[in-house]
Scaffold this motif. Structure first.
Motif, PDB file in Angstrom:
ATOM      1  N   ILE A  31       0.858  -1.179   0.000  1.00 48.34           N
ATOM      2  CA  ILE A  31       0.000   0.000   0.000  1.00 48.34           C
ATOM      3  C   ILE A  31       0.898   1.234   0.000  1.00 48.34           C
ATOM      4  CG2 ILE A  31      -1.682   1.310   1.352  1.00 48.34           C
ATOM      5  CD1 ILE A  31      -3.078  -1.147   0.903  1.00 48.34           C
ATOM      6  N   TYR A  32       0.586   2.176  -0.866  1.00 52.20           N
ATOM      7  CA  TYR A  32       1.343   3.428  -0.885  1.00 52.20           C
ATOM      8  C   TYR A  32       0.645   4.451   0.011  1.00 52.20           C
ATOM      9  CZ  TYR A  32       2.658   8.081  -2.450  1.00 52.20           C
ATOM     10  OH  TYR A  32       3.029   9.396  -2.473  1.00 52.20           O
ATOM     11  N   VAL A  33       1.385   4.994   0.967  1.00 55.42           N
ATOM     12  CA  VAL A  33       0.810   6.018   1.849  1.00 55.42           C
ATOM     13  C   VAL A  33       1.531   7.347   1.631  1.00 55.42           C
ATOM     14  CG1 VAL A  33       0.246   6.669   4.216  1.00 55.42           C
ATOM     15  CG2 VAL A  33       0.271   4.242   3.585  1.00 55.42           C
ATOM     16  N   ASP A  34       0.767   8.326   1.153  1.00 55.09           N
ATOM     17  CA  ASP A  34       1.290   9.655   0.859  1.00 55.09           C
ATOM     18  C   ASP A  34       0.952  10.562   2.049  1.00 55.09           C
ATOM     19  OD1 ASP A  34       1.655  12.229  -0.044  1.00 55.09           O
ATOM     20  OD2 ASP A  34       0.357  12.044  -1.805  1.00 55.09           O
ATOM     21  N   THR A  35       1.930  10.790   2.929  1.00 55.78           N
ATOM     22  CA  THR A  35       1.624  11.583   4.133  1.00 55.78           C
ATOM     23  C   THR A  35       1.524  13.070   3.823  1.00 55.78           C
ATOM     24  OG1 THR A  35       3.941  11.819   4.801  1.00 55.78           O
ATOM     25  CG2 THR A  35       2.752   9.917   5.669  1.00 55.78           C
ATOM     26  N   GLY A  36       2.216  13.511   2.765  1.00 49.65           N
ATOM     27  CA  GLY A  36       2.118  14.922   2.358  1.00 49.65           C
ATOM     28  C   GLY A  36       0.668  15.288   2.058  1.00 49.65           C
ATOM     29  N   ALA A  37      -0.062  14.339   1.480  1.00 50.70           N
ATOM     30  CA  ALA A  37      -1.465  14.585   1.125  1.00 50.70           C
ATOM     31  C   ALA A  37      -2.300  14.860   2.379  1.00 50.70           C
ATOM     32  CB  ALA A  37      -2.030  13.392   0.359  1.00 50.70           C
ATOM     33  N   MET A  38      -1.919  14.235   3.483  1.00 53.56           N
ATOM     34  CA  MET A  38      -2.667  14.456   4.738  1.00 53.56           C
ATOM     35  C   MET A  38      -2.416  15.881   5.244  1.00 53.56           C
ATOM     36  SD  MET A  38      -1.748  10.888   6.653  1.00 53.56           S
ATOM     37  CE  MET A  38      -1.798   9.328   5.792  1.00 53.56           C
ATOM     38  N   TYR A  39      -1.138  16.316   5.179  1.00 57.34           N
ATOM     39  CA  TYR A  39      -0.825  17.694   5.584  1.00 57.34           C
ATOM     40  C   TYR A  39      -1.511  18.691   4.652  1.00 57.34           C
ATOM     41  CZ  TYR A  39       2.489  16.047   8.985  1.00 57.34           C
ATOM     42  OH  TYR A  39       3.035  15.448  10.094  1.00 57.34           O
ATOM     43  N   ARG A  40      -1.562  18.336   3.371  1.00 53.47           N
ATOM     44  CA  ARG A  40      -2.212  19.211   2.393  1.00 53.47           C
ATOM     45  C   ARG A  40      -3.712  19.333   2.678  1.00 53.47           C
ATOM     46  NH1 ARG A  40       0.336  19.944  -2.877  1.00 53.47           N
ATOM     47  NH2 ARG A  40       2.537  19.449  -2.679  1.00 53.47           N
ATOM     48  N   ALA A  41      -4.339  18.232   3.078  1.00 55.92           N
ATOM     49  CA  ALA A  41      -5.780  18.278   3.359  1.00 55.92           C
ATOM     50  C   ALA A  41      -6.044  19.213   4.546  1.00 55.92           C
ATOM     51  CB  ALA A  41      -6.308  16.874   3.649  1.00 55.92           C
ATOM     52  N   MET A  42      -5.179  19.151   5.546  1.00 59.48           N
ATOM     53  CA  MET A  42      -5.343  20.064   6.679  1.00 59.48           C
ATOM     54  C   MET A  42      -5.138  21.499   6.214  1.00 59.48           C
ATOM     55  SD  MET A  42      -3.771  17.970   9.903  1.00 59.48           S
ATOM     56  CE  MET A  42      -4.485  19.053  11.101  1.00 59.48           C
TER      57      MET A  42
END
Ligand code: DC
Length: 229
Positions: A31-42
């Motif tokens: 599974i690829y987990v893009d943590t930058g996307a989580m910071y971007r959503a915030m």
């Protein structure tokens, strides 16, 4: 459930982390987990609410109103912000810059830490970000520090945005990238740095395929059984 295998990829903006991580995930069936996307959503939430990014208290209070969840559609990570799928909206440069600015705050980082650790505990993941090998998953089986020169990174970002029909200026992008690197590397909490046990990969003069192969090789050196196709 047995122990999962975790690959951490950290590095500066535009080094190609997400492209490479997606490719390796596909090859390994991880599974690829893009943590930058989580910071971007915030960050998108803060932009929409007109939150002043310099005001830590304001950011902290707004954190309490945010719920981020992750789901997968055809192996592609979807980021859900308070029930809304924002996966496309968060790709704008403005959102990336806001994410870099607010990710210096503890309240923002703490909000995402457990979500990230939880995903890695449940699945074999390749997770990319800035602090994965140093802070989120210090126990990761394989750690990569992926980098490239700022000019190369600016050119790649420029092409990516152009392909999406977003008009931009390459000098501006390089300036933004250098500023983002500076902020990500000098912040107090979980700054971007190469973990002591991470393997450095400089992708400036490598193709995507070469970098992906190199990472598979490093993972194999770190105990991953890679089946040859
Ligand atoms: O990788 P990206 O461009 O999507 O990340 C956007 C910003 O989010 C980045 O400049 C810093 C922050 N970030 C972080 O602080 N820690 C992470 N693990 C991932 C991203």
């Amino acid at each position: 459930m047995g122990k999962t295998y975790n690959i951490a990829i950290d590095g500066p903006a535009g080094a190609g982390k997400s492209t490479i991580a997606k490719k390796v995930a596909e090859k390994l069936n991880f599974i690829y987990v893009d943590t930058g996307a989580m910071y971007r959503a915030m960050a998108l939430y803060f932009i929409r609410q007109g939150i002043n990014r310099e005001n830590e208290k304001e950011v902290e209070e707004a954190c309490g109103q945010i719920e981020i969840t992750i789901s997968y559609e055809n192996h592609s990570q979807q980021v859900i912000l308070n029930g809304e799928n924002v996966s496309e909206l968060i790709r704008r440069e403005e959102v990336g810059n806001m994410a870099s600015a607010v990710s210096v705050y503890k309240s923002v980082r703490d909000k995402l830490l457990l979500l990230q650790r939880d995903l890695a505990a449940k699945e074999n993941v390749i997770m990319d970000g800035r602090d994965i090998g140093t802070w989120v998953l210090p126990w990761a089986d394989t750690k990569i520090y992926l980098t490239a020169g700022s000019k190369v990174r600016a050119e790649r970002r420029y092409k990516e945005l152009e392909e999406k029909g977003i008009s931009c200026n390459i000098e501006e992008i390089e300036k933004d990238i250098i500023e983002r690197d500076r902020r990500d590397m000098t912040r107090e909490i979980a700054p971007l740095r190469q973990a002591d046990d991470a393997v450095l990969v400089d992708a400036s003069h490598m193709t995507i395929e070469e970098v992906a192969d190199r990472i598979m090789e490093i993972a194999a050196d770190h105990g991953l059984e890679v089946k040859k196709a």
